[in-house]
Scaffold this motif. Structure first.
Motif, PDB file in Angstrom:
ATOM      1  N   TYR A  67      15.272  15.606 -22.196  1.00  0.00           N
ATOM      2  CA  TYR A  67      15.689  16.956 -22.570  1.00  0.00           C
ATOM      3  C   TYR A  67      15.303  17.236 -24.016  1.00  0.00           C
ATOM      4  O   TYR A  67      15.465  16.377 -24.894  1.00  0.00           O
ATOM      5  N   SER A  68      14.833  18.448 -24.245  1.00  0.00           N
ATOM      6  CA  SER A  68      14.536  18.892 -25.597  1.00  0.00           C
ATOM      7  C   SER A  68      14.746  20.399 -25.661  1.00  0.00           C
ATOM      8  O   SER A  68      14.857  21.067 -24.630  1.00  0.00           O
ATOM      9  N   TYR A  69      14.792  20.925 -26.873  1.00  0.00           N
ATOM     10  CA  TYR A  69      15.011  22.358 -27.027  1.00  0.00           C
ATOM     11  C   TYR A  69      14.289  22.854 -28.271  1.00  0.00           C
ATOM     12  O   TYR A  69      13.892  22.077 -29.158  1.00  0.00           O
ATOM     13  N   THR A  70      14.171  24.163 -28.343  1.00  0.00           N
ATOM     14  CA  THR A  70      13.626  24.801 -29.543  1.00  0.00           C
ATOM     15  C   THR A  70      14.337  26.121 -29.753  1.00  0.00           C
ATOM     16  O   THR A  70      14.651  26.840 -28.797  1.00  0.00           O
ATOM     17  N   SER A  71      14.630  26.428 -31.010  1.00  0.00           N
ATOM     18  CA  SER A  71      15.246  27.705 -31.344  1.00  0.00           C
ATOM     19  C   SER A  71      14.198  28.753 -31.700  1.00  0.00           C
ATOM     20  O   SER A  71      14.533  29.876 -32.053  1.00  0.00           O
ATOM     21  N   SER A  72      12.944  28.370 -31.568  1.00  0.00           N
ATOM     22  CA  SER A  72      11.845  29.311 -31.771  1.00  0.00           C
ATOM     23  C   SER A  72      11.179  29.576 -30.425  1.00  0.00           C
ATOM     24  O   SER A  72      10.964  28.658 -29.631  1.00  0.00           O
ATOM     25  N   LEU A  73      10.846  30.820 -30.177  1.00  0.00           N
ATOM     26  CA  LEU A  73      10.210  31.175 -28.908  1.00  0.00           C
ATOM     27  C   LEU A  73       8.696  31.290 -29.034  1.00  0.00           C
ATOM     28  O   LEU A  73       8.036  31.834 -28.152  1.00  0.00           O
ATOM     29  N   SER A  74       8.150  30.728 -30.110  1.00  0.00           N
ATOM     30  CA  SER A  74       6.695  30.756 -30.271  1.00  0.00           C
ATOM     31  C   SER A  74       6.044  29.772 -29.302  1.00  0.00           C
ATOM     32  O   SER A  74       6.651  28.782 -28.892  1.00  0.00           O
ATOM     33  N   ARG A  75       4.800  30.030 -28.954  1.00  0.00           N
ATOM     34  CA  ARG A  75       4.083  29.158 -28.023  1.00  0.00           C
ATOM     35  C   ARG A  75       3.994  27.727 -28.558  1.00  0.00           C
ATOM     36  O   ARG A  75       4.169  26.759 -27.815  1.00  0.00           O
ATOM     37  N   GLU A  76       3.760  27.579 -29.848  1.00  0.00           N
ATOM     38  CA  GLU A  76       3.617  26.248 -30.439  1.00  0.00           C
ATOM     39  C   GLU A  76       4.929  25.467 -30.369  1.00  0.00           C
ATOM     40  O   GLU A  76       4.941  24.275 -30.044  1.00  0.00           O
ATOM     41  N   SER A  77       6.043  26.128 -30.680  1.00  0.00           N
ATOM     42  CA  SER A  77       7.343  25.461 -30.656  1.00  0.00           C
ATOM     43  C   SER A  77       7.729  25.053 -29.237  1.00  0.00           C
ATOM     44  O   SER A  77       8.280  23.964 -29.013  1.00  0.00           O
ATOM     45  N   ILE A  78       7.449  25.920 -28.280  1.00  0.00           N
ATOM     46  CA  ILE A  78       7.756  25.598 -26.886  1.00  0.00           C
ATOM     47  C   ILE A  78       6.918  24.420 -26.420  1.00  0.00           C
ATOM     48  O   ILE A  78       7.419  23.503 -25.755  1.00  0.00           O
ATOM     49  N   GLU A  79       5.651  24.399 -26.798  1.00  0.00           N
ATOM     50  CA  GLU A  79       4.769  23.295 -26.399  1.00  0.00           C
ATOM     51  C   GLU A  79       5.250  21.979 -26.993  1.00  0.00           C
ATOM     52  O   GLU A  79       5.222  20.929 -26.337  1.00  0.00           O
ATOM     53  N   SER A  80       5.734  22.024 -28.217  1.00  0.00           N
ATOM     54  CA  SER A  80       6.253  20.821 -28.869  1.00  0.00           C
ATOM     55  C   SER A  80       7.513  20.328 -28.166  1.00  0.00           C
ATOM     56  O   SER A  80       7.714  19.114 -27.987  1.00  0.00           O
ATOM     57  N   ALA A  81       8.373  21.252 -27.749  1.00  0.00           N
ATOM     58  CA  ALA A  81       9.591  20.873 -27.028  1.00  0.00           C
ATOM     59  C   ALA A  81       9.252  20.245 -25.688  1.00  0.00           C
ATOM     60  O   ALA A  81       9.903  19.279 -25.254  1.00  0.00           O
ATOM     61  N   ILE A  82       8.261  20.769 -25.021  1.00  0.00           N
ATOM     62  CA  ILE A  82       7.813  20.180 -23.749  1.00  0.00           C
ATOM     63  C   ILE A  82       7.340  18.750 -23.981  1.00  0.00           C
ATOM     64  O   ILE A  82       7.688  17.828 -23.229  1.00  0.00           O
ATOM     65  N   ASP A  83       6.567  18.555 -25.029  1.00  0.00           N
ATOM     66  CA  ASP A  83       6.076  17.206 -25.362  1.00  0.00           C
ATOM     67  C   ASP A  83       7.236  16.231 -25.547  1.00  0.00           C
ATOM     68  O   ASP A  83       7.206  15.106 -25.032  1.00  0.00           O
ATOM     69  N   ARG A  84       8.267  16.656 -26.288  1.00  0.00           N
ATOM     70  CA  ARG A  84       9.393  15.771 -26.565  1.00  0.00           C
ATOM     71  C   ARG A  84      10.173  15.430 -25.294  1.00  0.00           C
ATOM     72  O   ARG A  84      10.616  14.289 -25.106  1.00  0.00           O
ATOM     73  N   ALA A  85      10.370  16.423 -24.430  1.00  0.00           N
ATOM     74  CA  ALA A  85      11.116  16.186 -23.193  1.00  0.00           C
ATOM     75  C   ALA A  85      10.389  15.200 -22.285  1.00  0.00           C
ATOM     76  O   ALA A  85      10.987  14.269 -21.732  1.00  0.00           O
ATOM     77  N   VAL A  86       9.092  15.395 -22.128  1.00  0.00           N
ATOM     78  CA  VAL A  86       8.302  14.505 -21.269  1.00  0.00           C
ATOM     79  C   VAL A  86       8.258  13.097 -21.848  1.00  0.00           C
ATOM     80  O   VAL A  86       8.429  12.096 -21.130  1.00  0.00           O
ATOM     81  N   LYS A  87       8.059  12.984 -23.140  1.00  0.00           N
ATOM     82  CA  LYS A  87       8.025  11.679 -23.785  1.00  0.00           C
ATOM     83  C   LYS A  87       9.355  10.953 -23.633  1.00  0.00           C
ATOM     84  O   LYS A  87       9.394   9.739 -23.385  1.00  0.00           O
ATOM     85  N   SER A  88      10.455  11.685 -23.758  1.00  0.00           N
ATOM     86  CA  SER A  88      11.780  11.086 -23.625  1.00  0.00           C
ATOM     87  C   SER A  88      11.980  10.519 -22.228  1.00  0.00           C
ATOM     88  O   SER A  88      12.486   9.396 -22.067  1.00  0.00           O
ATOM     89  N   ALA A  89      11.600  11.260 -21.203  1.00  0.00           N
ATOM     90  CA  ALA A  89      11.761  10.784 -19.827  1.00  0.00           C
ATOM     91  C   ALA A  89      10.907   9.546 -19.573  1.00  0.00           C
ATOM     92  O   ALA A  89      11.366   8.575 -18.946  1.00  0.00           O
ATOM     93  N   ARG A  90       9.692   9.547 -20.052  1.00  0.00           N
ATOM     94  CA  ARG A  90       8.797   8.409 -19.803  1.00  0.00           C
ATOM     95  C   ARG A  90       9.244   7.172 -20.605  1.00  0.00           C
ATOM     96  O   ARG A  90       9.075   6.042 -20.148  1.00  0.00           O
ATOM     97  N   THR A  91       9.830   7.396 -21.776  1.00  0.00           N
ATOM     98  CA  THR A  91      10.348   6.274 -22.560  1.00  0.00           C
ATOM     99  C   THR A  91      11.547   5.636 -21.868  1.00  0.00           C
ATOM    100  O   THR A  91      11.674   4.407 -21.822  1.00  0.00           O
ATOM    101  N   LEU A  92      12.438   6.462 -21.331  1.00  0.00           N
ATOM    102  CA  LEU A  92      13.601   5.939 -20.611  1.00  0.00           C
ATOM    103  C   LEU A  92      13.181   5.081 -19.423  1.00  0.00           C
ATOM    104  O   LEU A  92      13.842   4.103 -19.080  1.00  0.00           O
ATOM    105  N   ALA A  93      12.088   5.447 -18.805  1.00  0.00           N
ATOM    106  CA  ALA A  93      11.608   4.697 -17.638  1.00  0.00           C
ATOM    107  C   ALA A  93      11.266   3.251 -17.987  1.00  0.00           C
ATOM    108  O   ALA A  93      11.233   2.379 -17.114  1.00  0.00           O
ATOM    109  N   LEU A  94      11.029   2.977 -19.259  1.00  0.00           N
ATOM    110  CA  LEU A  94      10.672   1.627 -19.686  1.00  0.00           C
ATOM    111  C   LEU A  94      11.893   0.747 -19.940  1.00  0.00           C
ATOM    112  O   LEU A  94      11.774  -0.485 -19.955  1.00  0.00           O
ATOM    113  N   VAL A  95      13.082   1.366 -20.126  1.00  0.00           N
ATOM    114  CA  VAL A  95      14.239   0.575 -20.567  1.00  0.00           C
ATOM    115  C   VAL A  95      15.501   0.760 -19.715  1.00  0.00           C
ATOM    116  O   VAL A  95      16.483   0.044 -19.895  1.00  0.00           O
ATOM    117  N   ALA A  96      15.503   1.712 -18.783  1.00  0.00           N
ATOM    118  CA  ALA A  96      16.732   2.011 -18.035  1.00  0.00           C
ATOM    119  C   ALA A  96      16.464   2.005 -16.532  1.00  0.00           C
ATOM    120  O   ALA A  96      15.318   1.931 -16.077  1.00  0.00           O
TER     121      ALA A  96
END
Length: 469
Positions: A67-96
């Motif tokens: 899960y990730s969020y952004t308080s900015s509705l710009s395309r760049e901020s949303i893309e960065s939030a998507i990156d963080r959410a996906v990375k978080s899920a894939r990282t959890l898959a390695l340890v949980a």
């Protein structure tokens, strides 16, 4: 250029997330505006307007979520939030270990509070003038030594879009006024607080008699300061709507939240199918009851319907999110809620209350030779332990009952005990259901505050522990 939250924006973000080779995604969009005016002892202490806006992104990858969020509705901020959410899920898959998630139905829905006057369009000077008059008049009353009066307005707009086909819009507007009076008689000081909140627009403020409301609080504070405390002991008691709502929410409601059961901190764990209350007690969690806070869809997009927790004394189920429902193997109840987009959703109550019975309120007092009428107006909180079901609460000024009649006012009343014992001791349930919510506060859990409602009818219990002198 400003961007407004909408289902179309949610669908656009969802499409971008699904390009990342995830199994599932939930997009949450929110805009919340809150206005609070505070008068304290005749002085304007604060006037603030806050705004939260943003997008929360939850992704599912092989049984893991990020899960990730952004308080900015710009395309760049949303893309960065998507990156963080996906990375978080894939990282959890390695340890949980992978989690189980209940399936959710694809629902499309729309709810918006109807009102005739937008509270945020009303001139600030008019609002200030109302609160100032009420507060200053309170300070003029003999016996009142302190008064705090507040006006609150809120609009909370939420959109949920998911790859499961969910598209829901939920917007709640509410307004309210609260007043706290402190009275002194000799060396005794007594504080009484009350608030009234309406789901609707500023027309609700205009149509209500706030002077009488504040006067009642002031009068009760003065009378309570001159009253004696009750003798401590075990009483037969009549409990009013507000207090039963508080007890149920704090001491029973949190124990019914499925994550508490999952994490072994609920007195209700392992008791489904057991008798946990008298046969006259039925307890529900309902997102659309009159007087409560409207929750038609939770923050996972699940539809919130009336959930029967206790049916005629028998524990039936727990409140759940997709994760909790999957892990416990129970039904999905639509109780995944978050304070705002900066938090992921967890299991929370919506409007938690007891269903009414058939008795008239007057009948509850009949046959009580010596007892107490416990009132919730002015209740100032206490301590609870959902793992044990125990509670201690400072309740509002209450009344001694003698021979079926209200005899005298008493102050400084506390109640304590085990909520399961109290519910099993319910003798009679009245027909006067009352549920309320508040624009000034809510329920805290895991550092999140959400709006809730609670209440019930008057009830009579055969015994409850009351503290006093």
């Amino acid at each position: 250029m400003s961007v407004e939250i909408s289902i179309d924006l949610g669908k656009e973000v969802l499409e971008r997330v699904l390009r990342r080779n995830v199994d599932e995604a939930v997009i949450r969009l929110q805009e919340r505006v809150y206005e609070l005016i505070v008068f304290d002892n005749g002085v304007l202490r604060s006037y603030g307007v806050s705004r939260v806006v943003g997008i929360g992104i939850q992704v599912f990858v092989n049984g893991f979520t990020g899960y990730s969020y952004t308080s900015s509705l710009s395309r760049e901020s949303i893309e960065s939030a998507i990156d963080r959410a996906v990375k978080s899920a894939r990282t959890l898959a390695l340890v949980a270990k992978p989690r189980k998630f209940a399936e959710v139905s694809n629902v499309k829905g729309f709810y918006k509070t109807s009102y005739s006057e937008n509270p945020f369009s009303v001139d600030s000077s008019e609002k200030i003038s109302l609160i100032k008059e009420l507060n200053i008049n309170a300070m003029k009353k003999p016996g009142i030594v302190s008064a705090l009066t507040r006006l609150g307005c809120e609009r909370d707009r939420r959109v949920i879009v998911s790859s499961k086909g969910i598209e829901v819009f939920n917007e709640v507007t509410m307004v309210g006024l609260s007043h706290m009076a402190v009275a002194k008689s000799g060396e005794i000081m007594e504080r009484v607080y009350d608030q009234k909140t309406f789901v609707g627009g500023y027309e609700k403020i205009r149509s209500f008699d706030w002077m009488s409301f504040v006067d009642e609080v002031n009068d009760l504070a003065v009378k309570a300061s001159m009253a004696s405390a009750p003798k401590a002991g075990v009483y037969r008691a009549v409990v009013d709507n507000e207090l039963i709502g508080l007890l149920l929410h704090e001491a029973f409601g949190h124990a019914s939240e499925g994550d508490s059961v999952l994490y072994n901190v609920s007195v209700l764990k392992g008791r489904v199918g057991e008798k946990v209350a008298s046969e006259s007690v039925t307890i529900v969690d309902d997102g659309s009851v009159e007087g409560g806070y409207p929750i038609h869809y939770d923050d996972e997009g699940a539809e919130k319907k009336k959930t029967v927790i206790v049916d005629k004394g028998i524990l039936k189920t727990f409140l759940s999110s997709r994760y909790v429902a999957g892990e416990l193997g129970i039904g999905l109840t639509g109780n995944a809620r978050a304070q705002d987009i900066t938090f992921n959703a967890i299991v929370r109550q919506t409007n938690f209350y007891m269903l009414p019975g058939d008795a008239k309120v007057d009948e509850l007092f009949e046959g009580i030779s010596e007892g107490i009428y416990l009132r919730g107006r002015g209740a100032m909180g206490g301590q609870v332990d959902p793992s044990m079901g125990t509670f201690t609460f400072n309740v509002g000024p209450s009344y001694i009952i003698k021979n079926g009649e209200i005899e005298k006012l008493v102050r400084g009343v506390t109640v304590s005990g085990n909520i399961l014992d109290v519910l099993k001791n319910v003798e009679l349930v009245a027909n006067d259901l009352k549920v309320s919510t508040s624009v000034f506060g809510g329920c805290g859990k895991a550092s999140q505050l959400v709006r809730v409602g609670d209440g019930g009818p008057h009830i009579r219990v055969s015994k409850i522990v009351v503290g006093g002198e």
